[in-house]
Write a protein that holds these residues in place. Structure first.
Motif, short mmCIF file in Angstrom:
data_model
loop_
_atom_site.label_atom_id
_atom_site.label_comp_id
_atom_site.label_asym_id
_atom_site.label_seq_id
_atom_site.Cartn_x
_atom_site.Cartn_y
_atom_site.Cartn_z
N HIS A 84 0.85 -1.19 0.00
CA HIS A 84 0.00 0.00 0.00
C HIS A 84 0.88 1.23 0.00
O HIS A 84 2.01 1.21 0.50
N PHE A 132 -1.96 5.86 1.93
CA PHE A 132 -3.04 4.97 2.32
C PHE A 132 -2.79 4.42 3.73
O PHE A 132 -3.72 4.34 4.54
N ARG A 142 -3.70 7.02 6.26
CA ARG A 142 -5.14 7.19 6.41
C ARG A 142 -5.76 6.00 7.12
O ARG A 142 -6.69 6.14 7.92
N ARG A 143 -5.22 4.80 6.84
CA ARG A 143 -5.72 3.62 7.53
C ARG A 143 -5.40 3.68 9.01
O ARG A 143 -6.22 3.28 9.86
N ASN A 167 -7.74 5.66 10.82
CA ASN A 167 -9.04 5.00 10.91
C ASN A 167 -9.06 3.99 12.07
O ASN A 167 -9.96 4.02 12.91
N TRP A 198 -10.49 -2.74 5.24
CA TRP A 198 -9.22 -1.99 5.16
C TRP A 198 -7.99 -2.89 5.18
O TRP A 198 -6.89 -2.44 4.89
N ARG A 247 -14.94 2.34 4.83
CA ARG A 247 -14.16 1.65 3.82
C ARG A 247 -13.22 2.64 3.14
O ARG A 247 -13.42 3.86 3.23
N PRO A 248 -12.19 2.18 2.46
CA PRO A 248 -11.23 3.11 1.82
C PRO A 248 -11.89 4.11 0.87
O PRO A 248 -11.49 5.28 0.83
N SER A 249 -12.88 3.66 0.10
CA SER A 249 -13.51 4.57 -0.87
C SER A 249 -14.21 5.73 -0.20
O SER A 249 -14.39 6.80 -0.80
N TYR A 256 -9.86 6.66 -1.19
CA TYR A 256 -8.93 5.65 -1.70
C TYR A 256 -9.72 4.50 -2.32
O TYR A 256 -10.84 4.21 -1.88
N ASP A 263 -11.21 0.89 -3.10
CA ASP A 263 -11.40 -0.37 -2.40
C ASP A 263 -10.59 -1.46 -3.10
O ASP A 263 -10.21 -1.33 -4.26
#
Length: 447
Positions: free
Chosen positions: A3, A7, A10-11, A14, A136, A199-201, A205, A207
């Protein structure tokens, strides 16, 4: 999985708030364990009576998490964690004000009701964590991540035990142990509102296929029909085996957590206001961290993301640790007290490790994105049904037979074989169940 750094950042933004929220919710759940004997002494209630309150909460959680699993799959993990954290904060606040009044009538009824409502909202915690993270993290990342996330969860034991004991020692009234968790959960509610996304989207970002057998082309993962959901959960022999194993885990986990305070006080004369007792929370946290990381690393690196072999090993070591807890070393002395605290931490390492592996990681593996929360609900729910037996059941055993089978008022226990002897069989049954699904692995069986 490779990744981008953006990303991964951001994860992190989260799952880290999710972990802190879950830790705060643990503080608002295990605070009862810390103050249980104080409430009993104040209102002249014995272990069996206080166990009734615990059982009411455990069984409410067990039933609620089974129903709220499908609900979390429908509304999404973000909404679930918001509902859970806010509701649990308000109930801890209500319990605090009830005891602050100082003239509680019908304590068993009123506390059982409020505590059960708190546990209802607490049930959203694990579901939301599993639901959000199932989108994720790829299946090959989940074992190690489960260990890392276990660090966050284990900090909840530190907050409840160490910080909780410090609050009891620092303030005149033990009602403060309800107000601080309420504030922590309310704060994390606000943080989650701004940071957590399903979710990423939803965070900008793309999915991706998580490798758990879910339909990678389904952008929003429309919820499964109820009939398909029931079939997915209860017609899968692997998930059914995990459900029975988690029943055993529930009895072992809460059999230790619900009575360790009395164990330290009545056998080792270690009170909650003593500094050494505060180290119990650190021992729980350290054990949980090591257990989660070791469990995740072993399953991903040594067993190619298979969870049962590692769980089997952890169940067996639980038996050894519980056996050692049953002995007393220099009871009432400094050396014996240190021995007890260290042993509790080591026991927690192998209990929390297998719990996180089965309830968290395996539920994502075999539930897939569409049913992750439902499978987590089934596993966590049956775990708390087993936990409920430790309330009035184990409480009655300890009240009737004492720690060592000699229930005489004022008797100094020579050991704690009655306590650990009631718990060990469940660890052995859990180990046996793991041998029946030894080669189970996510992917082919998780669609």
């Amino acid at each position: 999985m490779k990744h981008s750094p953006a990303f991964r950042l951001r994860r992190f933004l989260n799952w880290f708030p999710l972990g802190l929220t879950y830790a705060a919710m643990y503080m608002g759940r295990y605070n009862f364990n810390i103050v249980k004997n104080d409430i009993g002494a104040w209102y002249h209630l014995d272990k069996a009576q206080m166990g009734l309150i615990a059982s009411a909460g455990f069984w409410t959680y067990g039933l609620a998490v089974a129903f709220n699993g499908p609900l979390a799959d429908r509304i999404g993990g973000r909404k679930a964690i918001l509902v859970g954290s806010l509701g649990a904060a308000l109930l801890n606040l209500a319990i605090g004000f009830m005891f602050l009044n100082g003239h509680v009538t019908q304590i068993l009824v009123s506390m059982s009701l409020l505590w059960s409502l708190n546990m209802y909202f607490q049930s959203f915690g694990a579901l939301s964590v599993v639901k959000v993270n199932s989108t994720w993290f790829h299946v090959q990342e989940r074992g190690v991540f489960g260990g890392i996330f276990g660090i966050m969860i284990s900090s909840g034991y530190f907050l409840a035990t160490t910080i909780g004991a410090w609050l009891l020692a620092s303030f005149r009234s033990w009602t403060v142990i309800w107000f601080v968790p309420a504030a922590a959960m309310a704060f994390m509610f606000a943080v989650d509102w701004f940071l957590v996304r399903n979710r990423p989207s939803h965070a900008g970002y793309p999915d991706f296929d998580t490798g758990d057998g879910s339909n990678a082309g389904s952008a929003e993962d429309a919820p499964l029909p109820l009939s398909d959901l029931i079939k997915k959960v209860f017609h899968n022999p692997i998930i059914v085996s995990l459900i029975f194993a988690e029943f055993c885990t529930g009895f072992v986990r809460q059999g230790v957590m619900l009575y360790f305070t009395e164990y330290l006080q009545e056998i080792y004369h270690l009170g909650k206001k003593e500094h050494l007792f505060w180290w119990t929370g650190i021992a729980f946290m350290g054990g949980g961290i090591l257990g989660g990381l070791l469990c995740g690393w072993m399953s991903d690196k040594l067993f190619q993301s298979r969870r049962p072999p590692v769980a089997f090993f952890f169940y067996l070591v639980q038996v050894v640790m519980l056996g050692l807890l049953g002995m007393t070393l220099g009871q009432g002395t400094w050396g014996g007290q240190i021995w007890a605290v260290i042993l509790l931490g080591l026991t927690a390492m192998f209990i929390f490790g297998v719990h996180g592996m089965l309830s968290g990681t395996a539920s994502m593996d075999f539930g897939g994105r569409k049913a992750a929360a439902s499978v987590a609900g089934a596993l966590d729910g049956i775990q708390y049904i087993g936990s409920g037996l430790t309330g009035f059941g184990l409480g009655w055993i300890l009240k009737t037979y004492g720690w060592d089978g000699v229930a005489i008022h004022g008797h100094q226990p020579a050991h704690a074989w009655v306590w650990v002897g009631s718990i060990i069989p469940f660890s052995l049954i859990g180990a046996f169940i793991m041998t029946r699904i030894w080669n189970a692995k996510a992917g082919a069986g998780a669609h």
